[in-house]
Design an enzyme around this catalytic site. Structure first.
Site, PDB file in Angstrom:
ATOM      1  N   ALA A 186       0.825  -1.216   0.000  1.00  0.00           N
ATOM      2  CA  ALA A 186       0.000   0.000   0.000  1.00  0.00           C
ATOM      3  C   ALA A 186       0.857   1.263   0.000  1.00  0.00           C
ATOM      4  O   ALA A 186       0.473   2.281  -0.586  1.00  0.00           O
ATOM      5  CB  ALA A 186      -0.933  -0.009   1.203  1.00  0.00           C
ATOM      6  N   ARG A 192      12.577   5.634  -6.208  1.00  0.00           N
ATOM      7  CA  ARG A 192      11.284   5.277  -6.788  1.00  0.00           C
ATOM      8  C   ARG A 192      10.684   6.471  -7.523  1.00  0.00           C
ATOM      9  O   ARG A 192      10.112   6.331  -8.596  1.00  0.00           O
ATOM     10  CB  ARG A 192      10.331   4.762  -5.706  1.00  0.00           C
ATOM     11  CG  ARG A 192       9.035   4.191  -6.280  1.00  0.00           C
ATOM     12  CD  ARG A 192       8.209   3.449  -5.229  1.00  0.00           C
ATOM     13  NE  ARG A 192       8.906   2.249  -4.780  1.00  0.00           N
ATOM     14  CZ  ARG A 192       9.519   2.126  -3.597  1.00  0.00           C
ATOM     15  NH1 ARG A 192       9.495   3.112  -2.729  1.00  0.00           N
ATOM     16  NH2 ARG A 192      10.125   1.008  -3.272  1.00  0.00           N
ATOM     17  N   PHE A 221       8.723   3.778   4.861  1.00  0.00           N
ATOM     18  CA  PHE A 221       8.694   2.353   5.194  1.00  0.00           C
ATOM     19  C   PHE A 221      10.053   1.744   4.874  1.00  0.00           C
ATOM     20  O   PHE A 221      10.947   2.426   4.386  1.00  0.00           O
ATOM     21  CB  PHE A 221       7.569   1.640   4.421  1.00  0.00           C
ATOM     22  CG  PHE A 221       7.712   1.698   2.919  1.00  0.00           C
ATOM     23  CD1 PHE A 221       8.186   0.609   2.209  1.00  0.00           C
ATOM     24  CD2 PHE A 221       7.363   2.839   2.208  1.00  0.00           C
ATOM     25  CE1 PHE A 221       8.324   0.658   0.829  1.00  0.00           C
ATOM     26  CE2 PHE A 221       7.485   2.895   0.834  1.00  0.00           C
ATOM     27  CZ  PHE A 221       7.974   1.801   0.137  1.00  0.00           C
ATOM     28  N   GLY A 222      10.195   0.468   5.147  1.00  0.00           N
ATOM     29  CA  GLY A 222      11.449  -0.217   4.833  1.00  0.00           C
ATOM     30  C   GLY A 222      12.621   0.369   5.613  1.00  0.00           C
ATOM     31  O   GLY A 222      12.544   0.573   6.816  1.00  0.00           O
ATOM     32  N   TYR A 223      13.693   0.671   4.889  1.00  0.00           N
ATOM     33  CA  TYR A 223      14.926   1.185   5.502  1.00  0.00           C
ATOM     34  C   TYR A 223      14.923   2.708   5.633  1.00  0.00           C
ATOM     35  O   TYR A 223      15.945   3.294   5.987  1.00  0.00           O
ATOM     36  CB  TYR A 223      16.131   0.763   4.658  1.00  0.00           C
ATOM     37  CG  TYR A 223      16.378  -0.730   4.623  1.00  0.00           C
ATOM     38  CD1 TYR A 223      17.185  -1.351   5.575  1.00  0.00           C
ATOM     39  CD2 TYR A 223      15.814  -1.523   3.633  1.00  0.00           C
ATOM     40  CE1 TYR A 223      17.428  -2.708   5.542  1.00  0.00           C
ATOM     41  CE2 TYR A 223      16.043  -2.894   3.584  1.00  0.00           C
ATOM     42  CZ  TYR A 223      16.851  -3.481   4.542  1.00  0.00           C
ATOM     43  OH  TYR A 223      17.087  -4.840   4.506  1.00  0.00           O
ATOM     44  N   ASP A 224      13.800   3.363   5.349  1.00  0.00           N
ATOM     45  CA  ASP A 224      13.748   4.828   5.351  1.00  0.00           C
ATOM     46  C   ASP A 224      14.292   5.478   6.631  1.00  0.00           C
ATOM     47  O   ASP A 224      14.953   6.509   6.551  1.00  0.00           O
ATOM     48  CB  ASP A 224      12.323   5.324   5.080  1.00  0.00           C
ATOM     49  CG  ASP A 224      11.901   5.143   3.623  1.00  0.00           C
ATOM     50  OD1 ASP A 224      12.729   4.670   2.802  1.00  0.00           O
ATOM     51  OD2 ASP A 224      10.745   5.471   3.298  1.00  0.00           O
ATOM     52  N   ASP A 280      10.995  -3.293  -8.481  1.00  0.00           N
ATOM     53  CA  ASP A 280      11.750  -3.979  -7.442  1.00  0.00           C
ATOM     54  C   ASP A 280      12.788  -2.984  -6.965  1.00  0.00           C
ATOM     55  O   ASP A 280      13.291  -2.169  -7.745  1.00  0.00           O
ATOM     56  CB  ASP A 280      12.403  -5.265  -7.948  1.00  0.00           C
ATOM     57  CG  ASP A 280      12.802  -6.184  -6.785  1.00  0.00           C
ATOM     58  OD1 ASP A 280      12.060  -6.232  -5.780  1.00  0.00           O
ATOM     59  OD2 ASP A 280      13.849  -6.841  -6.872  1.00  0.00           O
TER      60      ASP A 280
END
Length: 193
Positions: free
Chosen positions: A10, A177, A148-151, A68
């Site tokens: 999302a 991105r 999100f993720g490694y942010d 990806d």
């Protein structure tokens, strides 16, 4: 124009929809009835993006794009790279991934890293790829609660804030991105029939 974005994430949908022009309608995997896990078995970021986009075209018949992304850390010889989401295990746990990364960099002076996104687009019988890279560094502790993720541990070059301390709009202007998405949008605008 209707395009499927081959993700169930999302956060990614929100980031990319914010950049899309109004004439492009994004459909999610849920909206086309795709509930299965799309294979990601390539050894490269580009390969995984192409694999996902081709899968949707072959199994559902929609023109599609997929992305990806990998975090490539110089001191770790480009790791976690294509395995970024599963760095600490198959659970895809962001907190565990960051903890493992910070632990492995504890004694390292070189903290240079880059986020790399490749968007693969399948239109009709043709495939196209659009890379986006954001250079930066891994800081020693998490900061911020956006993204999100490694942010929370990634600070882009030229900024004092991490991705997780930026608004979606700020991040999208400079992120991997965002860069790949702008290339995709430019291509779609030039080839809009």
């Amino acid at each position: 124009m209707k395009l499927v974005f081959a993700t169930n994430n999302a956060n990614k949908i929100k980031e990319i929809q914010a950049l899309m022009p109004s004439h492009i309608q994004l459909l999610s995997l849920e909206q086309i009835g795709c509930k299965e896990d799309i294979p990601e078995t390539s050894e490269t970021i580009e390969g995984n993006a192409l694999q996902k986009a081709h899968y949707i075209k072959e199994h559902y018949g929609y023109d599609c794009f997929a992305d990806d992304t990998g975090l490539e850390v110089e001191a770790l010889d480009g790791a976690p790279g294509v395995y970024s989401a599963r760095y600490a295990g198959e659970e895809k746990d962001n907190q565990a991934n960051m903890a493992k990364l910070l632990s492995e960099l504890k004694e390292k002076e070189n903290r240079s890293a880059r986020f790399k996104t490749v968007i693969a687009l399948v239109l009709g019988e043709r495939a196209f790829t659009f890379p986006g890279i954001c250079e930066g560094e891994i800081i020693s502790e998490k900061r911020g609660d956006q993204g999100f993720g490694y942010d929370p541990v990634f600070k882009p070059v030229g900024y004092s804030t991490t991705f997780a301390e930026m608004s979606l709009e700020e991040k999208s202007k400079i992120s991997h991105r965002g860069r790949a998405t702008r290339k995709l949008i430019e291509f779609l605008s030039e080839n809009n029939n």
